[in-house]
Design an enzyme around this catalytic site. Sequence first.
Site, PDB file in Angstrom:
ATOM      1  N   TRP A 150      -1.882  -0.460   1.751  1.00 28.48           N
ATOM      2  CA  TRP A 150      -0.743  -0.805   2.082  1.00 28.48           C
ATOM      3  C   TRP A 150      -0.593  -2.428   1.269  1.00 28.48           C
ATOM      4  O   TRP A 150       0.699  -2.699   1.214  1.00 28.48           O
ATOM      5  CB  TRP A 150      -0.525  -1.284   3.563  1.00 28.48           C
ATOM      6  CG  TRP A 150      -1.964  -1.879   3.953  1.00 28.48           C
ATOM      7  CD1 TRP A 150      -2.982  -1.476   4.685  1.00 28.48           C
ATOM      8  CD2 TRP A 150      -2.224  -3.335   3.786  1.00 28.48           C
ATOM      9  NE1 TRP A 150      -3.753  -2.337   5.031  1.00 28.48           N
ATOM     10  CE2 TRP A 150      -3.643  -3.578   4.566  1.00 28.48           C
ATOM     11  CE3 TRP A 150      -1.768  -4.556   3.363  1.00 28.48           C
ATOM     12  CZ2 TRP A 150      -4.227  -4.750   4.605  1.00 28.48           C
ATOM     13  CZ3 TRP A 150      -2.284  -5.767   3.426  1.00 28.48           C
ATOM     14  CH2 TRP A 150      -3.496  -5.691   3.915  1.00 28.48           C
ATOM     15  N   GLY A 228      -9.070   2.220  -1.149  1.00 28.71           N
ATOM     16  CA  GLY A 228      -9.196   1.867   0.248  1.00 28.71           C
ATOM     17  C   GLY A 228     -10.518   1.251   0.463  1.00 28.71           C
ATOM     18  O   GLY A 228     -11.150   0.895  -0.645  1.00 28.71           O
ATOM     19  N   GLU A 250     -11.452   3.982  -5.522  1.00 29.14           N
ATOM     20  CA  GLU A 250     -11.652   2.607  -6.018  1.00 29.14           C
ATOM     21  C   GLU A 250     -11.689   1.949  -4.657  1.00 29.14           C
ATOM     22  O   GLU A 250     -10.698   1.800  -3.683  1.00 29.14           O
ATOM     23  CB  GLU A 250     -10.175   2.177  -6.480  1.00 29.14           C
ATOM     24  CG  GLU A 250     -10.026   0.804  -7.206  1.00 29.14           C
ATOM     25  CD  GLU A 250      -9.519  -0.482  -6.326  1.00 29.14           C
ATOM     26  OE1 GLU A 250     -10.599  -0.948  -5.595  1.00 29.14           O
ATOM     27  OE2 GLU A 250      -8.561  -0.617  -6.124  1.00 29.14           O
ATOM     28  N   LEU A 251     -12.850   1.232  -4.479  1.00 27.63           N
ATOM     29  CA  LEU A 251     -13.087   0.842  -3.042  1.00 27.63           C
ATOM     30  C   LEU A 251     -13.223  -0.634  -2.645  1.00 27.63           C
ATOM     31  O   LEU A 251     -12.594  -1.542  -3.493  1.00 27.63           O
ATOM     32  CB  LEU A 251     -14.522   1.598  -2.639  1.00 27.63           C
ATOM     33  CG  LEU A 251     -14.493   3.052  -2.692  1.00 27.63           C
ATOM     34  CD1 LEU A 251     -15.769   3.770  -2.309  1.00 27.63           C
ATOM     35  CD2 LEU A 251     -13.354   3.882  -2.013  1.00 27.63           C
ATOM     36  N   CYS A 284      -8.410  -6.116  -3.217  1.00 30.97           N
ATOM     37  CA  CYS A 284      -9.856  -5.851  -3.218  1.00 30.97           C
ATOM     38  C   CYS A 284     -10.334  -6.675  -4.268  1.00 30.97           C
ATOM     39  O   CYS A 284     -11.813  -6.641  -4.273  1.00 30.97           O
ATOM     40  CB  CYS A 284     -10.025  -4.340  -3.587  1.00 30.97           C
ATOM     41  SG  CYS A 284      -8.861  -4.012  -5.074  1.00 30.97           S
ATOM     42  N   SER A 441      -6.559  -7.783 -13.590  1.00 29.30           N
ATOM     43  CA  SER A 441      -6.132  -6.392 -13.586  1.00 29.30           C
ATOM     44  C   SER A 441      -5.025  -6.191 -14.850  1.00 29.30           C
ATOM     45  O   SER A 441      -4.165  -7.175 -15.038  1.00 29.30           O
ATOM     46  CB  SER A 441      -5.021  -6.193 -12.198  1.00 29.30           C
ATOM     47  OG  SER A 441      -5.961  -6.239 -11.437  1.00 29.30           O
TER      48      SER A 441
END
Length: 476
Positions: A150, A228, A250-251, A284, A441
């Site tokens: 989210w 997540g 992708e944690l 994250c 990013s």
Amino acid sequence: MTTVAPSPLLIGGSPTSTGHELVVHDPASGVEITRIAAADESHAAPAADAAAAALPGWAATPPRRRAEVLAEAHRLMISRTDELATLISRESGKAAADARAEVGYAAEFFRWFAEETVRPDGHFGPSPDGKSTTVVTAQPVGVALLITPWNFPAAMVTRKVAPALAAGCTAVLKPAAETPLTALAIRDLLVAAGAPADVFTVLPTTRADAVARALLNHDAVRKLSFTGSTGVGRHLLGLAAGRVVNCSMELGGNAPFVVCADADINAAVQGALIAKLRNAGQACTAANRFLVHADAADAFAEAFAAAVAELRVGPGTEPGTDIGPLIDDRAVRRVSDLVTDAVDRGARMVREPVAVPDSGSYLAPVVLAGVPADAAVLHEEIFGPVAPIRTWTDTDEVVAAANDTEYGLAAYVYAGDTGRALEIGRRLQYGMVGVNRGVVSDPAAPFGGMKQSGLGREGAREGIRAFQEAQFLTYA
């Protein structure tokens, strides 16, 4: 405030009946935005079947045509920035400036992978013994299951669906229950851009585990791309193992933000504001632990806290808001407990927290100094606007402290001597390191982590390879 129109469940582009509803709330007020049709596990097989039926045609579509669809999706997304940013702010609480930035970032994945679509991988040549010829090509892996969180409801979708469609895959997306509206808007945008309606299906649901299980058990699903928490990622890897499904993960993260004694304090503070407080710390890649050299610690803590005190906390849709609410009240309680634990163990707030609205899921940003090593806030992913500071004096010591975690997603290093910053960065066990900058990013860069922070990379050339299989042919 106007209510968003309800959305039907579309499978393969066709309306599908469902007896379930998903209620979407505005975290800034708790007010209901809308109710949409929600899928359950009975809709998984039809969605996968539709994607499987569409796969041969989409895979055979000329790369140039697939590229044109993605390029048009980029153009449409940019043209609808205001509309999409407002939608993101309403369902996630994100501040307007953050939401607009996310739309631009998300759209870039359409443009980047439009360009990558027409640059196929592969090679051709004689075998070493000269007795045969080798041809290696890249084929789409098949139907892809995409599961997104989210906190970046647009960017996490485009970072997955753009390379999937570029590679010739079809996809089924399960968006987060908190933020399905942006995903549905992106689906509609792709159709408007010329993508066949059956190549991308969105399944909003309140039964996430059951739907994911059903899709991973479907014979057509050959790829899982998940963003997540590490805990959920481990669970999904276990489910995928039964059918040996190709996985990208992708944690979670526990990003260190290292400040050296010779760092430009003003630059470090500006980088820290971005790395820590973008999306109220709900990222994250957010800086989780501030490891500041003892000679710079007081100056950095005071300057950082002073900058934070100037920020306005409020509804994301209101002009002038810098930090919006957290996603829900449960998140507020969890992050507040981390602050309480740290203070109880001896940490101190550098300044009193700024005021926040009385209603909504708000939490004032906090800078903590003197945080003891055993405080939970140093070991858990905070996912909120809390900045714990610890000091160091020895380079080996700070590298060991930064690496002392099961996570390895992002890290940040600030130093006046760029060469030294790079040297420290290379010793950090993290997939991405920002050197004298608070952003890591970029659609053109490989996004992903080491250790328990994931498997594979998204973005860059690696992003499209994640949705391809290498095929080797040999002939005499």
